[in-house]
Motif scaffolding. Structure first.
Motif, PDB file in Angstrom:
ATOM      1  N   LEU A  79     -77.133 -43.219  20.533  1.00 35.66           N
ATOM      2  CA  LEU A  79     -77.961 -42.096  20.096  1.00 35.66           C
ATOM      3  C   LEU A  79     -78.762 -42.429  18.848  1.00 35.66           C
ATOM      4  O   LEU A  79     -79.952 -42.098  18.742  1.00 35.66           O
ATOM      5  CB  LEU A  79     -77.081 -40.876  19.846  1.00 35.66           C
ATOM      6  CG  LEU A  79     -77.782 -39.569  19.480  1.00 35.66           C
ATOM      7  CD1 LEU A  79     -78.644 -39.083  20.631  1.00 35.66           C
ATOM      8  CD2 LEU A  79     -76.753 -38.498  19.106  1.00 35.66           C
ATOM      9  N   ASN A 135     -82.358 -33.585  12.426  1.00 44.53           N
ATOM     10  CA  ASN A 135     -83.461 -33.438  13.371  1.00 44.53           C
ATOM     11  C   ASN A 135     -84.502 -32.412  12.927  1.00 44.53           C
ATOM     12  O   ASN A 135     -85.492 -32.218  13.611  1.00 44.53           O
ATOM     13  CB  ASN A 135     -82.927 -33.013  14.749  1.00 44.53           C
ATOM     14  CG  ASN A 135     -82.216 -34.139  15.456  1.00 44.53           C
ATOM     15  OD1 ASN A 135     -82.835 -34.982  16.071  1.00 44.53           O
ATOM     16  ND2 ASN A 135     -80.904 -34.163  15.356  1.00 44.53           N
ATOM     17  N   LEU A 141     -85.830 -37.960  17.371  1.00 47.04           N
ATOM     18  CA  LEU A 141     -84.680 -38.220  16.506  1.00 47.04           C
ATOM     19  C   LEU A 141     -84.966 -39.380  15.557  1.00 47.04           C
ATOM     20  O   LEU A 141     -85.496 -40.408  15.961  1.00 47.04           O
ATOM     21  CB  LEU A 141     -83.454 -38.524  17.360  1.00 47.04           C
ATOM     22  CG  LEU A 141     -82.162 -38.776  16.592  1.00 47.04           C
ATOM     23  CD1 LEU A 141     -80.992 -38.106  17.297  1.00 47.04           C
ATOM     24  CD2 LEU A 141     -81.888 -40.289  16.500  1.00 47.04           C
ATOM     25  N   LEU A 215     -82.557 -43.698  27.870  1.00 49.41           N
ATOM     26  CA  LEU A 215     -82.876 -43.351  26.486  1.00 49.41           C
ATOM     27  C   LEU A 215     -82.912 -44.586  25.609  1.00 49.41           C
ATOM     28  O   LEU A 215     -83.747 -44.707  24.705  1.00 49.41           O
ATOM     29  CB  LEU A 215     -81.838 -42.359  25.963  1.00 49.41           C
ATOM     30  CG  LEU A 215     -82.117 -41.717  24.602  1.00 49.41           C
ATOM     31  CD1 LEU A 215     -83.371 -40.851  24.666  1.00 49.41           C
ATOM     32  CD2 LEU A 215     -80.914 -40.889  24.159  1.00 49.41           C
ATOM     33  N   THR A 229     -86.051 -36.094  26.712  1.00 54.47           N
ATOM     34  CA  THR A 229     -85.274 -36.796  25.687  1.00 54.47           C
ATOM     35  C   THR A 229     -84.603 -35.850  24.705  1.00 54.47           C
ATOM     36  O   THR A 229     -83.487 -36.101  24.257  1.00 54.47           O
ATOM     37  CB  THR A 229     -86.155 -37.799  24.929  1.00 54.47           C
ATOM     38  OG1 THR A 229     -87.278 -37.102  24.368  1.00 54.47           O
ATOM     39  CG2 THR A 229     -86.664 -38.889  25.855  1.00 54.47           C
ATOM     40  N   ARG A 233     -80.557 -35.833  24.129  1.00 51.58           N
ATOM     41  CA  ARG A 233     -79.967 -36.077  22.814  1.00 51.58           C
ATOM     42  C   ARG A 233     -79.070 -34.919  22.389  1.00 51.58           C
ATOM     43  O   ARG A 233     -78.022 -35.121  21.796  1.00 51.58           O
ATOM     44  CB  ARG A 233     -81.069 -36.305  21.785  1.00 51.58           C
ATOM     45  CG  ARG A 233     -81.784 -37.637  21.936  1.00 51.58           C
ATOM     46  CD  ARG A 233     -82.603 -37.934  20.692  1.00 51.58           C
ATOM     47  NE  ARG A 233     -83.246 -39.222  20.795  1.00 51.58           N
ATOM     48  CZ  ARG A 233     -84.518 -39.404  21.128  1.00 51.58           C
ATOM     49  NH1 ARG A 233     -85.278 -38.355  21.395  1.00 51.58           N
ATOM     50  NH2 ARG A 233     -85.028 -40.617  21.192  1.00 51.58           N
TER      51      ARG A 233
END
Length: 329
Positions: A79, A135, A141, A215, A229, A233
């Motif tokens: 991530l 965020n 991100l 991703l 996306t 996330r």
């Protein structure tokens, strides 16, 4: 397939670790006798009492906690695209510890079941705050913002915890129990709801493995392939909070599993998350089981907190990884 053979090897290693965990302790029980106990759990005898009522629940807890931390670590690294990321990066450990101290000091909570849910809620709140702050105002991100937000939340909750302990030092014994990390004296019945959370989150992580691969290919490629996306996330963040939060609530602060295991599995098995996450679940459970077994026997008749053992294993690896600049290979 080569990955399938390696995964089978991990499964066999895990089963061997389970048998060792059930056999080892202050009183050694022969593996054949352990198998007999598992086949006939209602039979009478001291060995049945040790295995069924004490070691079995501890072993099952180690399986859940180790696999949760390892999978959460792998998801965190994917991530944030940060190879040094681990569940603690979300401030989850600090949030859970603060919630335990707050519950015992301010609300006088004393039941183990209340502590479990305090720790889980504290971990969830800390992780959510890190996600929101990291965020906020971003179209995509930003890994650096996540790291900074995690460091800030960890420092904030740690400061709150220290302040409460200064005011009420009676909560110190409780928080030390969580800070050290331990699998001893866990009531499997009380922990059942959190174990269900672990199973659901683990299944969700495995189902999303293909999306994690997409991703990881990059923002532009993932968007070009039609992936939402932002939603992916968010779902990964929820899974990380559920897995790591449950692990901390069940066993306290156990470090390095979430950092160490994904690198080991990535190097020895595959970088494909469809294999990687399954390998992490098996290897994380096996490593924590072996660490807990060693913690029980290294200074008999006493035992070392399992968090200390994982730190002894993990610290040299972390130093070596940092010296390589945090590269996966």
């Amino acid at each position: 397939m080569r990955e399938g053979v390696k995964l089978l090897g991990l499964l066999l290693g895990l089963l061997s670790s389970v048998l060792l965990s059930l056999a080892a302790g202050a009183n050694w029980i022969a593996p054949a006798q352990v198998l007999d106990v598992l086949i006939h759990p209602d039979a009478l005898g001291l060995s049945h009492e040790w295995v069924v009522t004490t070691r079995l629940s501890r072993t099952l807890m180690a399986l859940a906690v180790g696999s949760s931390l390892a999978v959460a670590g792998a998801l965190m690294q994917a991530l944030t695209r940060n190879p040094l990321a681990s569940p603690g990066l979300f401030g989850i450990n600090a949030g859970a510890t603060f919630a335990i101290i707050l519950g015992t000091s301010v609300f006088a909570l004393s039941a183990p079941q209340q502590w479990l849910w305090c720790a889980f809620l504290g971990a969830a709140v800390a992780g959510s705050l890190v996600w929101i702050i990291g965020n906020r105002g971003q179209g995509s991100l930003n890994p650096l913002r996540i790291v900074l937000a995690g460091a800030a939340m960890t420092a904030l909750f740690s400061a709150f915890s220290q302040a409460l302990l200064v005011v009420n030092q009676e909560g110190l014994d409780t928080v030390l129990f969580w800070l050290a990390g331990s699998l001893s004296e866990r009531d499997l019945g009380l922990a059942t709801p959190l174990l269900v959370v672990v199973l659901v989150a683990m299944a969700g992580a495995l189902l999303m493995a293909g999306q994690v691969n997409v991703l990881n290919a990059g923002e532009a490629i993932a968007t070009g392939l039609g992936q939402r996306t932002g939603l992916i996330r968010l779902l990964l963040g929820v899974l990380i909070i559920c897995l790591a939060g449950s692990a901390v609530a069940l066993a306290g602060s156990i470090g390095f599993i979430g950092l160490l295991v994904p690198h080991m599995v990535r190097k020895g098995l595959s970088v494909d998350h469809r294999w990687l996450l399954s390998g992490c679940a098996l290897a994380g459970a096996m490593l924590l089981l072996l660490a807990d077994t060693l913690a029980r026997v290294v200074i008999l008749p006493q035992e070392v907190p399992v968090g200390v053992m994982t730190a002894l294993f993990g610290a040299p690896f972390f130093i070596a990884l940092a010296r390589r600049g945090g590269r996966y290979e």
